[in-house]
Motif scaffolding. Structure first.
Motif, PDB file in Angstrom:
ATOM      1  N   HIS A 127       0.805  -1.218   0.000  1.00 39.34           N
ATOM      2  CA  HIS A 127       0.000   0.000   0.000  1.00 39.34           C
ATOM      3  C   HIS A 127       0.844   1.277   0.000  1.00 39.34           C
ATOM      4  O   HIS A 127       2.071   1.222  -0.191  1.00 39.34           O
ATOM      5  N   GLN A 128       0.192   2.395   0.226  1.00 41.00           N
ATOM      6  CA  GLN A 128       0.843   3.713   0.219  1.00 41.00           C
ATOM      7  C   GLN A 128      -0.132   4.710   0.821  1.00 41.00           C
ATOM      8  O   GLN A 128      -1.273   4.354   1.143  1.00 41.00           O
ATOM      9  N   TYR A 172      -0.472   0.966   5.554  1.00 41.28           N
ATOM     10  CA  TYR A 172       0.710   1.383   4.800  1.00 41.28           C
ATOM     11  C   TYR A 172       1.839   1.861   5.718  1.00 41.28           C
ATOM     12  O   TYR A 172       3.020   1.715   5.390  1.00 41.28           O
ATOM     13  N   THR A 218       3.360  -1.500   7.349  1.00 41.77           N
ATOM     14  CA  THR A 218       4.186  -2.303   6.437  1.00 41.77           C
ATOM     15  C   THR A 218       5.549  -1.654   6.187  1.00 41.77           C
ATOM     16  O   THR A 218       6.566  -2.347   6.117  1.00 41.77           O
ATOM     17  N   ASN A 227       6.008   6.864   2.381  1.00 42.97           N
ATOM     18  CA  ASN A 227       4.567   6.624   2.213  1.00 42.97           C
ATOM     19  C   ASN A 227       3.959   7.445   1.079  1.00 42.97           C
ATOM     20  O   ASN A 227       2.970   7.040   0.469  1.00 42.97           O
ATOM     21  N   HIS A 277       2.120  -7.236   4.179  1.00 44.32           N
ATOM     22  CA  HIS A 277       0.743  -6.749   4.339  1.00 44.32           C
ATOM     23  C   HIS A 277       0.228  -7.118   5.719  1.00 44.32           C
ATOM     24  O   HIS A 277       0.888  -7.829   6.483  1.00 44.32           O
TER      25      HIS A 277
END
Length: 307
Positions: free
Chosen positions: A108-109, A144, A147, A172, A196
């Motif tokens: 993710h981000q 995010y 992780t 990020n 994740h």
């Protein structure tokens, strides 16, 4: 006459000193300029006078060497090995190569990307480029951030063990699609670990799992066996070190970041952010370190390496 005698004596002493220095040279007999991390090698040298040789290395964080010349490579980088005999020395530049190259994809981000891309090469099926992920039911920390925090700790662990690490993202505030992440990992890495965390409506569900492609996956089916082996090694190491409940392995053929891979890949679900206790655990720095240490041990096991 006395002055001439003194001058001659001085010149004789001077010449003897020059000859002594010239005679006391070091000859390297065994040496290497490239050594892989985790490996050892014995350097050998002799002096023209027959005096003993001692050894040192410029950076003891990257390598160690005994006084007898037994060199052990620890971390990737460059060091100087020095052979010493009295006031005379001779140096060898040594490059320490990585055991392997590991890509870490922190899932993710900061902002998801709902535009779509094919789930695999040539696929007409498309999915969002990057989903937004879940968040902690208690801590409210988004996936995010979790992780990336664990990814940084995992990188440190792997680097300390002699691996080179490719971080798919280092911050990020990026916009890197799952396809792009896989392609970046493919460029130079030997394996890829995708990090994740899980989320579900039932807050009592807890535990860690690993996802890998099946043999019938039309994009990466040929990698299924290696992906399964990697998944089992990393998940087992992580659960053993952290005490997390091991939910086991699951086959998934709809993951874009996996389907575009050309190297063994695993997606590690570190725990459920929707479970209050696991959410708290995963925001604890010491627990994150244990997750990272366990995953690094799993990587070592997968490659058959010893730290």
């Amino acid at each position: 006459m006395k002055k001439i005698f003194i001058l001659c004596a001085f010149m004789l002493i001077f010449i003897q000193g020059i000859n002594a220095d010239a005679a006391n040279t070091i000859t390297i007999e065994n040496s290497k300029t490239q050594i892989k991390a985790g490996k050892s090698y014995t350097f050998k040298a002799v002096s023209d006078t027959g005096e003993g040789i001692s050894w040192s290395v410029s950076d003891t964080n990257k390598a160690q060497i005994t006084k007898e010349g037994r060199f052990t490579a620890k971390k990737v980088g460059k060091v100087t090995v020095n052979a010493l005999c009295g006031d005379i020395s001779k140096s060898i530049k040594v490059t320490i190569k990585p055991k392997k190259i590991v890509a870490i994809d922190a899932g993710h981000q900061a902002k998801g990307d709902g535009s779509t891309e094919p789930i695999g090469p040539g696929s007409s099926v498309k999915k969002a480029k990057v989903a937004s992920g879940t968040s902690g039911v208690v801590t409210k920390v988004p996936e995010y951030k979790l992780t990336l925090a664990v990814a940084k700790k995992l990188k440190k662990e792997l680097v300390n063990r002699g691996y080179k690490v490719v971080m798919i993202r280092k911050s990020n505030d990026v916009n890197i699609s799952n396809k792009e992440r896989a392609i970046k990992a493919n460029e130079t890495s030997d394996i890829c670990i995708r990090l994740h965390a899980d989320g579900i409506g039932n807050s009592s569900v807890a535990g860690a799992s690993a996802l890998y492609p099946s043999k019938s996956n039309k994009y990466v089916g040929k990698l299924s066996g290696k992906c399964k082996k990697l998944s089992e090694a990393v998940l087992s190491g992580m659960c053993s070190k952290s005490g997390a409940k091991k939910r086991g392995l699951s086959q998934r053929d709809d993951l874009t970041g996996t389907n575009w891979s050309t190297i063994p890949v695993t997606l590690i679900e570190m725990g459920f952010m929707t479970n209050p206790q696991e959410d708290r655990n995963m925001q604890n720095s010491d627990y994150q370190k244990k997750l990272a240490e366990g995953m690094a041990e799993g990587v070592e096991k997968y490659f058959g390496c010893k730290n």
